[in-house]
Design an enzyme around this catalytic site. Sequence first.
Site, short mmCIF file in Angstrom:
data_model
loop_
_atom_site.label_atom_id
_atom_site.label_comp_id
_atom_site.label_asym_id
_atom_site.label_seq_id
_atom_site.Cartn_x
_atom_site.Cartn_y
_atom_site.Cartn_z
N GLY A 1 -27.03 0.53 -3.75
CA GLY A 1 -26.06 1.25 -4.55
C GLY A 1 -26.31 1.07 -6.03
O GLY A 1 -26.59 -0.04 -6.49
N LYS B 1 0.85 -1.19 0.00
CA LYS B 1 0.00 0.00 0.00
C LYS B 1 0.89 1.24 0.00
O LYS B 1 1.86 1.33 0.74
CB LYS B 1 -0.91 0.02 1.22
#
Length: 560
Positions: free
Chosen positions: A354, A250
């Site tokens: 959604g 990350k």
Amino acid sequence: MHDLARTRQIPPRTSPAPTIDWISCRSKSSTEITMHCCRLLTVFRHFGTGANSGNGLAFRRLTNVGKNSVAFRYSRGYSSACSASTNYGRCSTSSRGGRIFAPARYLSRCTPSWTGSQDSDKPTGSILELQPNDFVDFLKEKKIRRCFVVYDSRAGEVRVSHPELEELVRFSREDRVDYDNHEAVFLEVGARSGCLLGAFVWRTNRGQACGGIRLWDYANMEQYLRDGLRLAQGMGVKSALAGLWAGGGKGVVQQPRSGEHLDPDNRAKLFFDYGDFLSSLNGCYVAAEDVGLNVIDLDNVHMFSRYTTCISEDKGGSGNPSVATGKGVICAMEGALDFLHMGTLEGKRIGIQGAGNVSTIVVEELLKKNVSHIYVTDCHMNRVTDMRNRFPGVTDILQVEKVPLDDNGVLAYPCDIISPCALGNILNADTIPTINAKIVCGAANNQLGSPEDNLLLKERGITYIVDYLANRMGIVNCANETYGRLPDDPAINRHFGREWDNSIFLMTKKMLKKAQSEDITPVEAANAIADKLSLELHPIWPQRSQQIIQALVDNNWHLG
């Protein structure tokens, strides 16, 4: 085994959440759009949680990050909105040859600013309490441009590059929440931008660390470090379950103090810096796109480094991952139905929370499977309108409805499968008792609020398909960009099939079988499977990234 679903407490709402007229934003001036961005941030404060439903790369472990964690608690809401973004326009070119991104044009990439949770003017004796930009000042004062925290596996201890950072050794030794013998944390102050750049590497047995770069405004260094640590581990787990030969990685970039990243030229310099930083790490970490970034930013990183994916298609990138992610969710649904002896998707009723990019693909695929009814809700009218326009002539099957911002009523819809494809942390003690479906399977990240909620699903006889199994195709889509592209790529398509052991369909059944036979939850089963897989060695390059990290340390990378 790593517990990937620890409790994370959300502060209570104290006032009604404001709303935004999204459609009208299209005709606003840049100043008005900036005002809308500020209102949007207020909405996110009310969200408390969110999910990256667009690229599948922002997997987050649910955890309690401590008393100074307000900014963390809201980050998912921003993640959700960022992922709803669709097309990034082509912009002008800088004198350096890089592509310029003008943030004011894109509401979904506005700057988060948690000024209420920051107090960087107060003196502090702790590195962890420093606001990251103040930490940059601290490094400059100590004449440190680069630094690292590495785990020496031979000695079994944590090492830092400079004695001034010894506090980070104590933090790593004592933390039982997010630190898990991460192989390395590299930090650098960007030469052009002066921004804090970070790369976090976790368990690279399976290959190079892979994961997105996140641009965010952190209240203090503890939050900055914890976000990178948990996200790196999360990417390692997701990649292992996907059968990718990749470890956990990350990138984390702290937003500059005065919003310089909103200026196109300064923003380009920031990602030029990250490209230089990435190249200096010699490939132990390969970057991708995460919250706060877009394809233009990745192209600018690529200007100065080969170690990045998610670049634009005209530069050899993999393109929009939403299609692959949506198809992956369908495969997970089919795996669950097959395990439960419920037949196929034909004739089933589906409820979806959604109406973003991934949800649109899910609906498209469900219609191909001849489901009997699909009920979709979203809090933004433009998304509702877009989905209705996308699928005209099927109103007898597809119902799309606008609902209030915090309305979770779709979870109570009487159906066979509920598919959360918007916010995270929506499966909790309040919502789970209302669920009238046998299966929960969606694209949203971190759907569970706590381990107790996981058990509550099990007690109610609801089969939960772990999010980082169902939505994994975001990372799969870009993981192997350097190996070239093919139409109907078999390296991608095998994830949708039923023959490869690591296909979504078969991995879903494997997870549910393990959970059933051991009387544990699907989350516990998935974690156990992923933990074991993450220890497997790359068949060609075993320990390659560990060797690179050791070489960086031995050759005084931090003095470069």
